[in-house]
Design a protein around this motif. Structure first.
Motif, short mmCIF file in Angstrom:
data_model
loop_
_atom_site.label_atom_id
_atom_site.label_comp_id
_atom_site.label_asym_id
_atom_site.label_seq_id
_atom_site.Cartn_x
_atom_site.Cartn_y
_atom_site.Cartn_z
N ASN A 59 0.85 -1.19 0.00
CA ASN A 59 0.00 0.00 0.00
C ASN A 59 0.89 1.25 0.00
OD1 ASN A 59 -1.72 2.19 0.78
ND2 ASN A 59 -3.18 0.71 1.60
N GLY A 166 -6.03 4.82 9.14
CA GLY A 166 -6.63 5.18 7.86
C GLY A 166 -6.45 4.09 6.82
N VAL A 167 -5.26 3.46 6.80
CA VAL A 167 -5.00 2.38 5.85
C VAL A 167 -5.91 1.19 6.13
CG1 VAL A 167 -3.28 0.68 5.09
CG2 VAL A 167 -2.63 3.08 5.37
N ILE A 168 -6.02 0.81 7.39
CA ILE A 168 -6.79 -0.38 7.77
C ILE A 168 -8.29 -0.13 7.63
CG2 ILE A 168 -7.36 -1.93 9.68
CD1 ILE A 168 -4.47 -1.49 10.67
N ALA A 169 -8.74 1.05 8.09
CA ALA A 169 -10.18 1.36 8.06
C ALA A 169 -10.62 1.96 6.73
CB ALA A 169 -10.54 2.31 9.19
N GLN A 170 -9.65 2.20 5.84
CA GLN A 170 -9.92 2.79 4.53
C GLN A 170 -10.64 4.15 4.66
OE1 GLN A 170 -11.87 -0.13 2.05
NE2 GLN A 170 -10.11 -1.50 2.06
N VAL A 171 -10.04 4.98 5.48
CA VAL A 171 -10.53 6.35 5.71
C VAL A 171 -9.47 7.32 5.18
CG1 VAL A 171 -11.23 8.03 7.45
CG2 VAL A 171 -11.83 5.63 7.74
N SER A 172 -9.90 8.43 4.61
CA SER A 172 -8.98 9.42 4.06
C SER A 172 -7.99 9.89 5.12
CB SER A 172 -9.78 10.63 3.55
OG SER A 172 -8.93 11.73 3.30
N SER A 294 -2.84 -7.90 10.08
CA SER A 294 -3.52 -8.26 8.83
C SER A 294 -3.76 -9.77 8.77
CB SER A 294 -2.66 -7.83 7.64
OG SER A 294 -2.51 -6.43 7.61
N ASP A 356 -18.76 0.16 12.62
CA ASP A 356 -19.43 0.34 11.34
C ASP A 356 -20.91 -0.01 11.44
OD1 ASP A 356 -19.35 1.11 8.68
OD2 ASP A 356 -19.04 -0.93 7.96
#
Length: 435
Positions: A59, A166-172, A294, A356
């Motif tokens: 990533n 942010g990488v794990i939760a896919q947040v900006s 992961s 979530d």
């Protein structure tokens, strides 16, 4: 044994290994590998061990971590923030506990280039604590203030914790950084209030100074802040104006820090190589833990244990307030024994689906989670920031005294968590501006 039972057994084994002081990265990878072997066979386990680490580390956003770390280590070893503390000291000299307040301002400034609580505490501890002790500040106030002020480093961008989240939760990442700014400023204000109230109630904690700076001295003191201000303006100006991405901001910031340190005459080959070595070892440690997390996510997903635990949590705490209270208590408890990034990566596979499903903003939760993790940095018996300060002061102050010094600030930290939970707009207002 059912798949869910295998997953739960794996989690239990993981906790045992961590309790036995096995490195958390090794524990995560080992348990996940054995668990996948039990579920799917050795070929799948070896396959996961070969592909998942690559998929995670490939990533591009993660490339910002070593750059921000290098930025922080260069700033630390070349003392780019010393002028910022001296300027804050001059401007705050008339306030009760002015030196303690100056150390909070200095920590906030260093936080804007380091992203690390430990680096923040170490840097400001060497600069501010000797000054406070010299002016007869009570050791508990002096050491406690610097220990807690260091936790601002994980909130004000660039923050390593927020990048990983942010990488794990896919947040900006950019939006997380903006949310962290609000929480960091609120935290700094809260700490300043604690200092003011304590010194007002007990003036002996911080005797008033006779050498208050004049207006001309205050203005002159500002000229020494140019190194760190130049780096901060370069990073945030380019980042939030869209000239470069958060990923590129790390490299730009590291380059600026090296350039400024070179111009100011503070950068030597020895300091450069030392910063590079520390960056390499810290990055490797973080990525090993992240890779293990992961693998654990994949193991819990395949076993069904993650869904089982998430559903159980949702059913027990159907009330959002109770659910949030439970999450807060879990992270406060983990903070007593685990370092923040390890605690976050260990729990996110279970907590994120719950958050979530509750309809909460993942961006807001990331900032609140970071705040909770940073409280763990000053919580006994581990309290890593406390032990960093202990290393700075040596035998001058007992560890128990430093812990007593941070207790007042811990109460304020919990108040801030409540405020951010009741008014999530405080976190979301800046990110919403760039939506």
């Amino acid at each position: 044994m059912t798949d869910v039972a295998i997953g739960l057994t794996g989690l239990g084994s993981l906790l045992v290994l961590i309790g036995l002081r096995v490195p958390i990265g090794v524990s995560l990878i080992g348990v996940s590998f054995v668990g996948l072997w039990s579920l799917m066979g050795w070929r799948v386990a070896w396959g996961a061990l070969g592909t998942i680490p690559y998929q995670f580390t490939a990533n591009w956003v993660l490339s910002s971590i070593p750059m921000f770390l290098f930025l922080g280590f260069i700033s630390y070893h070349t003392q780019l923030t010393r002028g910022l503390f001296q300027a804050a000291r001059a401007w705050m000299s008339g306030l009760p506990g002015g030196l303690a307040i100056a150390s909070i301002f200095g920590s906030a400034g260093f936080a804007a280039v380091s992203g690390s609580s430990l680096a923040c505490s170490a840097a400001m501890g060497r600069i501010a604590i000797p000054e406070m002790i010299k002016h007869k500040y009570h050791p508990e106030l002096a050491t406690g203030t610097v220990a807690v002020a260091g936790t601002i480093g994980a909130l004000i961008p660039p923050s390593i914790i927020l990048i990983l989240y942010g990488v794990i939760a896919q947040v900006s990442i950019a939006k997380l950084f903006l949310g962290g700014v609000s929480a960091g400023i609120l935290t700094a204000i809260g700490y300043i209030i604690v200092v003011l109230v304590r010194v007002k109630l007990n003036p002996d904690l911080a005797p008033s100074r006779d050498d208050r700076a004049s207006l001309s001295e205050k203005i002159v003191a500002l000229k020494d802040t140019w190194p760190i201000l130049l780096v901060m303006i370069g990073i945030f100006g380019g980042l939030f104006s869209g000239i470069f991405t958060p990923t590129e901001a790390g490299a730009v910031g590291a380059f600026l820090a090296c350039l400024v340190a070179l111009i100011s005459g503070e950068l030597t080959l020895e300091r450069f190589l030392k910063a590079a070595r520390e960056t390499t070892t810290t990055t490797a440690s973080l990525l090993i833990i992240a890779v293990g997390a992961s693998l654990l996510t994949r193991f819990l997903a395949l076993s069904g244990a993650g869904d089982y635990l998430s559903a159980g949590i949702m059913s027990v705490a159907a009330n959002p307030a109770l659910l949030l209270l439970g999450i807060v208590l879990v992270y406060l408890l983990l903070g007593m024994f685990l370092e923040p990034i390890g605690a976050m990566l260990l729990t996110l596979p279970i907590i994120l689906p719950v958050v979530d499903a509750s309809g909460w903003s993942l961006l807001w939760f990331g900032v609140v989670l970071t705040k909770l993790l940073e409280i763990g940095m000053i919580t006994p018996p581990i309290g890593m920031n406390v032990f960093v300060i202990k290393g700075v002061v040596g035998d001058l102050v007992k560890t128990s005294a430093i812990f007593r010094g941070v207790l007042w600030f811990m109460v304020m930290d919990l108040v801030i968590v409540v405020v951010l939970s009741v008014w999530p707009s405080l976190v979301l207002i800046l990110p919403d501006l760039i939506s």
